[in-house]
Design a protein around this motif. Sequence first.
Motif: not given
Ligand SMILES: O=C(O)CCC(=O)C(=O)O
Length: 452
Positions: A302, A317, A332, A383, A385, A395, A399
């Motif tokens: 996304h 971010t 990520l 990105h 994960s 984990r 963010s």
């Molecule tokens: O930590 C994640 O799995 C997603 C985090 C994320 O997509 C973001 O911080 O933009």
Amino acid sequence: MAPAPVARVVVAASLATVRAAGGAGGGRGKGGGGGGARGKKSTGGGGTKGSNKGGGTATKKKKASGGSDAAKKKQPEQDEQQQQQQQQTAVRDPPVNRKILEGKFDALVFDDSSKGTDVFAMDAPHVPPAATTLEDRLFFERKGHACIRNVLTQDEARSMAVALIRETRTRTLLAYKHRVSVLCPPGAVDVDAIESEEDAMRAIERYSDEEVGFLQTFNIHRDNYVAGEDDSSNDDSSKNTAVSGDSTSDGIKECAGYIMSRRLARIAAELLGADENEGDRVRLYQSCVFVKPPGFGETNWHSDANMVPLDTNRFVTLWLPLRPLQEDDAALVFASGSHRDFALPYWHTLEGMEDLESRGYDIESYEPLDLGDLTAHAGWCLHWSPPQPEDAPPRHALSVCYFLDGARRLTGREGHLRQVPHEEDEWSYGDWLADVKAGEVARHPALPVVYP
Ligand SMILES: O=C(O)CCC(=O)C(=O)O
């Protein structure tokens, strides 16, 4: 100096997942498609950051069980109707959770001066270089992502992690409710009636084809505004009944200090190309603690900007792991250059972005990451994960999203699907959306200036 990213062995799997999840189309947690309507799993496009049952492969497993036969038959019709209604509403005006908004910021006098904290000193001799180098900034500009190490000392990062994880734990039920609200069709589940994590997982199993990729705790720093002496305005039921009594005003304030720190905001400002001398200011858009317990699924491909009701490219971010992450942990993974791929959302509908594999992005990531390191990604950078291994500890990551002051609220004009944000972060932008008219510059107490 910008550390070289690691080309991942996950390339094939992740691109396959791009195809399945639909890439940039939705949010991180749920296959969305078509302007972010809820309740319908994407079928090859428009995916969200959530996660598809089947974890990391191109094939989404259909759900094996759940729901009575009658309910199963009724569900597609209801879904379709609800989705249509939802899309109509969304085209007029992105939805707002008024319940969360009411009274929340009433007590706050909004003067728009900087609320950035110096909890991480800006000039102490022991402080590692917190700001970015020219190389970092060029790298970020070209790739759409970067890794900046030693932004916090180990002690600073550890104190922050302890405080954030403690507060996040008190909101675990709330985070499960959020997953229900994102993954289940609208109206299928009364989120307020969810009383336990098991209730939430049962509802998701019954009403959604998606697997849970993570838990999200939004904006602990905003709770600061209502957790002081006078809690009387804090009467939102869906949110606050889920915050356990262990949450403390001091704990929230401590977290808010870390999240709103000028040390972090300065990095964002530099990556955004903000020029203090020109009067540029950086606003905090949202913070979120993402938890991936062992065995939880992937975070879908996304881009964050897809969920943001702001007309801007100047969005970044910062993502900070709250413990050291090894190769196997779910950090990520970025599609380099995707933030510049203007044609992707331009030519493809939200549901039709299945063509990512042919676009030749390099897929890169940065593990291992230590406490005090961060990765940064641009608003439009794709990105993803991977799932968190069953045998690894959970984990946690913080963010923090920022944007350059001056961005306007999207107008959501009819037919312009790209202007209707995906709803996954509605619990977050619902705090201010109704107060900022479409087309207006987004200035609101919930979007405080944090730098300079
Ligand atoms: O930590 C994640 O799995 C997603 C985090 C994320 O997509 C973001 O911080 O933009």
